[in-house]
Scaffold this motif. Structure first.
Motif, PDB file in Angstrom:
ATOM      1  N   UNK A 103     -26.986  36.920   3.186  1.00  0.00           N
ATOM      2  CA  UNK A 103     -28.429  36.773   3.365  1.00  0.00           C
ATOM      3  C   UNK A 103     -29.122  36.513   2.033  1.00  0.00           C
ATOM      4  N   UNK A 104     -28.744  37.265   1.007  1.00  0.00           N
ATOM      5  CA  UNK A 104     -29.353  37.061  -0.303  1.00  0.00           C
ATOM      6  C   UNK A 104     -29.050  35.673  -0.858  1.00  0.00           C
ATOM      7  N   UNK A 105     -27.816  35.207  -0.674  1.00  0.00           N
ATOM      8  CA  UNK A 105     -27.450  33.867  -1.147  1.00  0.00           C
ATOM      9  C   UNK A 105     -28.281  32.801  -0.444  1.00  0.00           C
ATOM     10  N   UNK A 106     -28.477  32.956   0.869  1.00  0.00           N
ATOM     11  CA  UNK A 106     -29.267  31.989   1.623  1.00  0.00           C
ATOM     12  C   UNK A 106     -30.718  31.991   1.163  1.00  0.00           C
ATOM     13  N   UNK A 107     -31.285  33.170   0.959  1.00  0.00           N
ATOM     14  CA  UNK A 107     -32.673  33.272   0.490  1.00  0.00           C
ATOM     15  C   UNK A 107     -32.814  32.654  -0.898  1.00  0.00           C
ATOM     16  N   UNK A 108     -31.869  32.947  -1.784  1.00  0.00           N
ATOM     17  CA  UNK A 108     -31.942  32.433  -3.151  1.00  0.00           C
ATOM     18  C   UNK A 108     -31.906  30.907  -3.177  1.00  0.00           C
ATOM     19  N   UNK A 109     -31.048  30.310  -2.362  1.00  0.00           N
ATOM     20  CA  UNK A 109     -30.942  28.844  -2.357  1.00  0.00           C
ATOM     21  C   UNK A 109     -32.159  28.193  -1.727  1.00  0.00           C
ATOM     22  N   UNK A 110     -32.862  28.921  -0.860  1.00  0.00           N
ATOM     23  CA  UNK A 110     -34.040  28.354  -0.195  1.00  0.00           C
ATOM     24  C   UNK A 110     -35.298  28.444  -1.055  1.00  0.00           C
ATOM     25  N   UNK A 111     -35.268  29.261  -2.086  1.00  0.00           N
ATOM     26  CA  UNK A 111     -36.460  29.466  -2.907  1.00  0.00           C
ATOM     27  C   UNK A 111     -36.723  28.255  -3.797  1.00  0.00           C
ATOM     28  N   UNK A 112     -37.969  27.783  -3.873  1.00  0.00           N
ATOM     29  CA  UNK A 112     -38.275  26.647  -4.763  1.00  0.00           C
ATOM     30  C   UNK A 112     -38.104  27.034  -6.225  1.00  0.00           C
ATOM     31  N   UNK A 113     -37.898  26.030  -7.057  1.00  0.00           N
ATOM     32  CA  UNK A 113     -37.668  26.275  -8.478  1.00  0.00           C
ATOM     33  C   UNK A 113     -38.842  27.022  -9.098  1.00  0.00           C
ATOM     34  N   UNK A 114     -40.058  26.768  -8.613  1.00  0.00           N
ATOM     35  CA  UNK A 114     -41.234  27.422  -9.185  1.00  0.00           C
ATOM     36  C   UNK A 114     -41.149  28.935  -9.089  1.00  0.00           C
TER      37      UNK A 114
ATOM     38  N   UNK B  66     -34.797  35.241 -17.851  1.00  0.00           N
ATOM     39  CA  UNK B  66     -34.934  35.004 -16.417  1.00  0.00           C
ATOM     40  C   UNK B  66     -33.565  34.596 -15.880  1.00  0.00           C
ATOM     41  N   UNK B  67     -33.123  35.235 -14.808  1.00  0.00           N
ATOM     42  CA  UNK B  67     -31.821  34.933 -14.208  1.00  0.00           C
ATOM     43  C   UNK B  67     -32.017  34.319 -12.832  1.00  0.00           C
ATOM     44  N   UNK B  68     -31.121  33.377 -12.496  1.00  0.00           N
ATOM     45  CA  UNK B  68     -31.203  32.686 -11.216  1.00  0.00           C
ATOM     46  C   UNK B  68     -29.818  32.659 -10.561  1.00  0.00           C
ATOM     47  N   UNK B  69     -29.410  33.723  -9.876  1.00  0.00           N
ATOM     48  CA  UNK B  69     -28.117  33.732  -9.177  1.00  0.00           C
ATOM     49  C   UNK B  69     -28.268  33.169  -7.760  1.00  0.00           C
ATOM     50  N   UNK B  70     -27.520  32.127  -7.446  1.00  0.00           N
ATOM     51  CA  UNK B  70     -27.656  31.479  -6.137  1.00  0.00           C
ATOM     52  C   UNK B  70     -26.571  31.884  -5.144  1.00  0.00           C
ATOM     53  N   UNK B  71     -25.465  32.456  -5.604  1.00  0.00           N
ATOM     54  CA  UNK B  71     -24.378  32.907  -4.719  1.00  0.00           C
ATOM     55  C   UNK B  71     -23.988  34.321  -5.119  1.00  0.00           C
TER      56      UNK B  71
END
Length: 247
Positions: free
Chosen positions: A129-140, A177-182
């Motif tokens: 669920x977290x991976x799906x939410x992270x990938x759906x979030x816009x870059x902004x 700032x960290x951006x983990x997508x998976x």
């Protein structure tokens, strides 16, 4: 659940390392954010195949039971994690650090003379669920420290990993700032540190953190991960660096 394996994402990072755009100091790759053991040791692993300030590198973070932190990296401190965390360390050691995938979700990490560490990773409904939410979030969203703070507060309870932070300050004074997508959890882990068994994975009585970077109370692995340091103000005094074993 995640359809691809951690090994596949790691291989993609190795064969096609790509940095996010921007003028900040940036890194991309995969990492074991942290895992505590019953002996009081804490381990973390970073493999940034792409770096805006130098070559890619491997690093192991080790907190011993007396609270001393050491970072072992196969790049100089000024080009690796100690650039940002050195002020909180007892020492920075340049050493051979290897991470070998022994299966689709199995990783073996070695620092000669210091560490033998095996990890088994797993996907869970929460990580999927977290991976799906992270990938759906816009870059902004990933550029907003306020929103990243909210996401960190969401991740901790979902993963039962304690407090987590995706933005803030590191010990040397820079912002991150960290951006983990998976995301995956550690299903099993065993380590030999300084020749002795580290015990079983177990939360610490008091969760460990280095400034605003919190080490999770359960093993959390992330891939397709980017981290940037928008503020590159002069660092505070860092730990002494030395060269360890390179064989």
């Amino acid at each position: 659940m995640e359809s691809r394996t951690p090994q596949e994402y790691a291989q993609r990072a190795e064969t096609a390392p790509t940095l996010p755009p921007g003028g900040a100091e940036r890194f991309a790759g995969y990492a074991l954010m942290g895992i505590p053991f019953s002996t009081g040791h804490v381990l973390a692993y970073r493999r940034f195949a792409a770096s805006s300030i130098g070559p890619g590198y491997h690093a192991v973070w080790l907190r011993r039971p007396d609270g001393r932190w050491t970072i072992y990296a196969d790049a100089p401190p000024e080009l690796s994690c100690s650039r940002y965390f050195g002020a909180a360390l007892s020492e920075s050691v340049v050493a051979k650090v290897t991470g070998n995938w022994t299966g689709p979700a199995s990783l073996a990490i070695t620092v000669p003379g210091v560490l033998q560490w095996q990890l088994e990773l797993k996907s869970t409904p929460a990580t999927a669920a977290l991976s799906a939410v992270a990938r759906a979030m816009p870059v902004s969203v990933w550029r907003s420290e306020k929103l990243l703070g909210a996401m960190g507060r969401l991740m901790g309870p979902l993963l039962r990993s304690g407090k987590m932070g995706l933005a803030g300050l590191v010990p040397n004074g820079q912002s991150f700032r960290a951006r983990p997508l998976r995301v995956w959890m550690v299903g099993a882990s065993a380590a030999t540190i300084d020749g002795e068994d580290a015990g079983n994975p177990r939360p610490l009585p008091v969760q460990e953190h280095l400034a605003d970077f919190w080490l999770p109370q359960r093993g959390v692995f992330v891939a397709d991960t980017e981290i940037c340091f928008p503020s590159t103000e002069p660092a505070m005094a860092a730990a002494p660096a030395r060269h360890g074993s390179t064989t």
